[in-house]
Design an enzyme around this catalytic site. Structure first.
Site, PDB file in Angstrom:
ATOM      1  N   ASN A 138      -1.402   1.692   5.664  1.00 12.77           N
ATOM      2  CA  ASN A 138      -0.352   0.809   5.032  1.00 12.77           C
ATOM      3  C   ASN A 138       0.301  -0.035   6.132  1.00 12.77           C
ATOM      4  O   ASN A 138       0.577   0.563   7.196  1.00 12.77           O
ATOM      5  CB  ASN A 138       0.710   1.905   4.619  1.00 12.77           C
ATOM      6  CG  ASN A 138       1.861   1.056   3.876  1.00 12.77           C
ATOM      7  OD1 ASN A 138       2.894   1.658   3.740  1.00 12.77           O
ATOM      8  ND2 ASN A 138       1.854  -0.168   3.653  1.00 12.77           N
ATOM      9  N   GLY A 139       0.153  -1.306   6.006  1.00 20.42           N
ATOM     10  CA  GLY A 139       0.649  -2.237   6.937  1.00 20.42           C
ATOM     11  C   GLY A 139      -0.241  -3.437   6.925  1.00 20.42           C
ATOM     12  O   GLY A 139      -1.081  -3.902   6.420  1.00 20.42           O
ATOM     13  N   GLY A 173       1.725  -0.230  -5.032  1.00 23.15           N
ATOM     14  CA  GLY A 173       0.290  -1.192  -4.926  1.00 23.15           C
ATOM     15  C   GLY A 173      -0.384  -0.703  -6.440  1.00 23.15           C
ATOM     16  O   GLY A 173      -0.752   0.599  -6.470  1.00 23.15           O
ATOM     17  N   CYS A 214       0.808  -1.172  -0.025  1.00 22.42           N
ATOM     18  CA  CYS A 214       0.015   0.024  -0.014  1.00 22.42           C
ATOM     19  C   CYS A 214       1.052   1.155   0.058  1.00 22.42           C
ATOM     20  O   CYS A 214       1.963   1.126   0.421  1.00 22.42           O
ATOM     21  CB  CYS A 214      -1.030   0.186   1.378  1.00 22.42           C
ATOM     22  SG  CYS A 214      -1.861  -1.202   1.373  1.00 22.42           S
ATOM     23  N   TYR A 255      14.187  -2.559  -1.610  1.00 18.63           N
ATOM     24  CA  TYR A 255      13.384  -2.681  -2.723  1.00 18.63           C
ATOM     25  C   TYR A 255      12.027  -1.908  -2.865  1.00 18.63           C
ATOM     26  O   TYR A 255      11.799  -1.343  -3.803  1.00 18.63           O
ATOM     27  CB  TYR A 255      13.099  -4.185  -2.756  1.00 18.63           C
ATOM     28  CG  TYR A 255      12.263  -4.506  -3.849  1.00 18.63           C
ATOM     29  CD1 TYR A 255      12.512  -4.470  -5.233  1.00 18.63           C
ATOM     30  CD2 TYR A 255      10.968  -5.122  -3.497  1.00 18.63           C
ATOM     31  CE1 TYR A 255      11.613  -4.671  -6.209  1.00 18.63           C
ATOM     32  CE2 TYR A 255      10.034  -5.306  -4.663  1.00 18.63           C
ATOM     33  CZ  TYR A 255      10.374  -5.406  -5.979  1.00 18.63           C
ATOM     34  OH  TYR A 255       9.664  -5.405  -7.036  1.00 18.63           O
TER      35      TYR A 255
END
Ligand code: SF4
Length: 486
Positions: free
Chosen positions: A121-122, A42, A16, A262
């Site tokens: 997000n998570g 995302g 996300c 990344y």
């Protein structure tokens, strides 16, 4: 929904990106641009919620890319107002791979003191237990997303205002969360006590914004102010500016070290350092730890590029674009036929034959997950006439799944969970395969003494198996954590 591709499951996927802005004219346009810059976090779906003093809350949620959904005047004119938040998603929780529009964030709740929208997000690691409890007490869930628990916990809180209800709710939540939320007048940002996922604060004119990464501030011309700290909650009002609170018990931070390797964009700033420079340092460390005689250093594009440059600079072996990526091969490709599927990696990457022929090639990649892509790339390089292929990997072996908001295959599907480095070298049939060490990675991200054994400075669970938060839901389903003594 854009179909997934055969090689897309051979990378870990950040799930996300979140963005919010307050105090600007036409917040939705800023949010759309911010989300566009965060699209790498995302691609499955996105959503925006705004509030206008006269027209109230409005929202739009769509499958697919931001650029395909949030550019038409129809959609953007339906999102008026000076405050807005947005979310792009690649599903980690919820109905993975078969997302329903009701799983697409931001989520919205109407409370007695007004409405609120949240984008998360998570991953909440005790979501199953919370969901069971909430359903038993009468909550009616609209989605299969773990994030919806936060709205229901807020609804049950007895606090007087929305930020206090959010604090209350988040104290019950375990795992990783960076949150951007909004009321009619306030933008709210929160990071979990360990600060696993990123969140930054920016300033734009008289307004403010919150974003997963700084690259989304750049696109709208906002100035980077600072990172939201682990365990911090900010309430931002166009008139009063930023108020900061620390509502959770302070803990040693555990930022996701894989963001450096990344997930984040190379033009973002993390922990005061450019992600690009960190990745170049990773390549330098890798060259010091695992040198090899060769003619060329080639990145596996695009994410291996900065590390390959670092490896080349440190080793003195020339850098070359031995593999070319087809920039227009995205996830929106038409439904692939069986024949096209079998082409796999060749759809996305092509070998620069003239460069590779007769050479001993070092291929630098960011990670090895299942190993299927690495094998295919090696075959392409050998088919093009390379004499030797040496893999150098800019992360330690990924041997454990992530439960903090990153899509990872089950443990038994991770190559490094079932094979030693030697076995992987044989399995991939390459001349050599070397991963950066955990200490080397820590040095490259700026920890000159390497990794602290007693209290690691980052979350590195996917490499070490040491989970900073017990993934309670997964343990309940039978996931075996590493014994502490190992
Ligand atoms: S387990 Fe790995 S990917 Fe997940 S938060 Fe930790 S370091 Fe990041």
């Amino acid at each position: 929904m854009p179909p997934a591709h055969p090689f897309d499951d051979d990378k870990l996927r950040e799930e996300c990106g979140i963005f919010g802005v307050v105090g600007v004219k036409d917040a939705a346009s800023f949010v759309a641009l911010g989300l566009h810059a965060l699209q790498h976090r995302g691609q499955e779906a996105g959503g925006i919620v705004t509030h206008d003093p006269e027209l109230g809350f409005n929202s739009a949620r769509r499958f697919g890319y931001v650029r395909d959904n949030f550019t038409s005047s129809d959609v953007m004119e339906s999102l008026p107002g000076p405050i807005g938040i947005g979310h792009v998603r690649y599903s980690t929780a919820g109905s993975k791979g078969q997302t329903a529009i009701r799983d697409v964030q931001p989520f919205f709740g109407e409370f007695s003191m007004g409405g609120a929208a949240i984008a998360h997000n998570g991953n909440i690691t005790n979501a199953n237990a919370l969901r069971r409890e909430l359903i038993d007490r009468g909550s009616i869930f609209q989605s299969s997303s773990d994030s919806e628990c936060i709205i229901h916990l807020m609804a049950r809180s007895l606090q007087r205002n929305i930020p206090e209800r959010m604090e209350d709710a988040l104290r019950r939540v375990e795992g990783a969360f960076s949150i951007v939320a909004m009321t009619r007048t306030k933008l709210i940002g929160v990071r979990d006590p360990l600060g696993v996922r990123p969140l930054v604060l920016g300033k734009i004119g008289d307004g403010w914004c919150l974003s997963s990464e700084t690259c989304a501030l750049d696109i709208i011309g906002a100035e980077f102010v600072r990172e939201i700290e682990p365990g911090e909650m900010v309430e931002i009002n166009a008139e009063r500016g930023v108020e900061s609170l620390f509502p959770f018990r302070r803990q040693p931070p555990k930022f996701c070290i894989f963001e450096h390797v990344y997930f984040s964009r190379p033009d973002s700033i993390l922990g005061g350092r450019s992600v690009y420079e960190t990745r170049e340092s990773i390549g330098r460390e890798l060259a010091k730890e695992s040198p090899v005689d060769a003619d060329l250093v080639c990145p596996v594009p695009d994410s291996g590029t900065p590390a390959a440059i670092g490896y080349s600079l440190e080793s003195g072996i020339p850098y070359a674009m031995g593999i070319i990526r087809n920039q227009y091969m995205g996830r929106t490709f038409i439904e692939p036929t069986e024949q096209i599927r079998n082409m796999g990696v060749r759809l996305k990457l092509n070998v620069n034959r003239a460069l590779i022929q007769g050479k001993r090639v070092i291929l630098v990649d960011d990670s090895v997950v299942r190993g299927t892509t690495s094998r295919k790339i090696k075959e392409m390089i050998l088919d093009a006439g390379a004499k030797e292929v040496h893999f150098r990997i800019a992360s330690p072996p990924t041997a454990w799944p992530c439960f903090y908001g990153v899509d990872t295959p089950q443990r038994e599907k991770l190559l490094a969970a079932t094979m030693t480095e030697d076995e992987m070298t044989k399995h991939l049939a390459v001349n050599s395969l070397k991963f950066i060490s955990l200490d080397g990675l820590y040095r490259a991200v700026g920890e000159s003494q390497g990794r602290s054994k007693e209290c690691p400075q980052y979350c590195d669970a996917c490499f070490s198996g040491e989970y900073p938060v017990t993934p309670a839901d997964m343990v309940e389903k039978g996931f075996q954590m590493q014994p502490a003594a190992e």
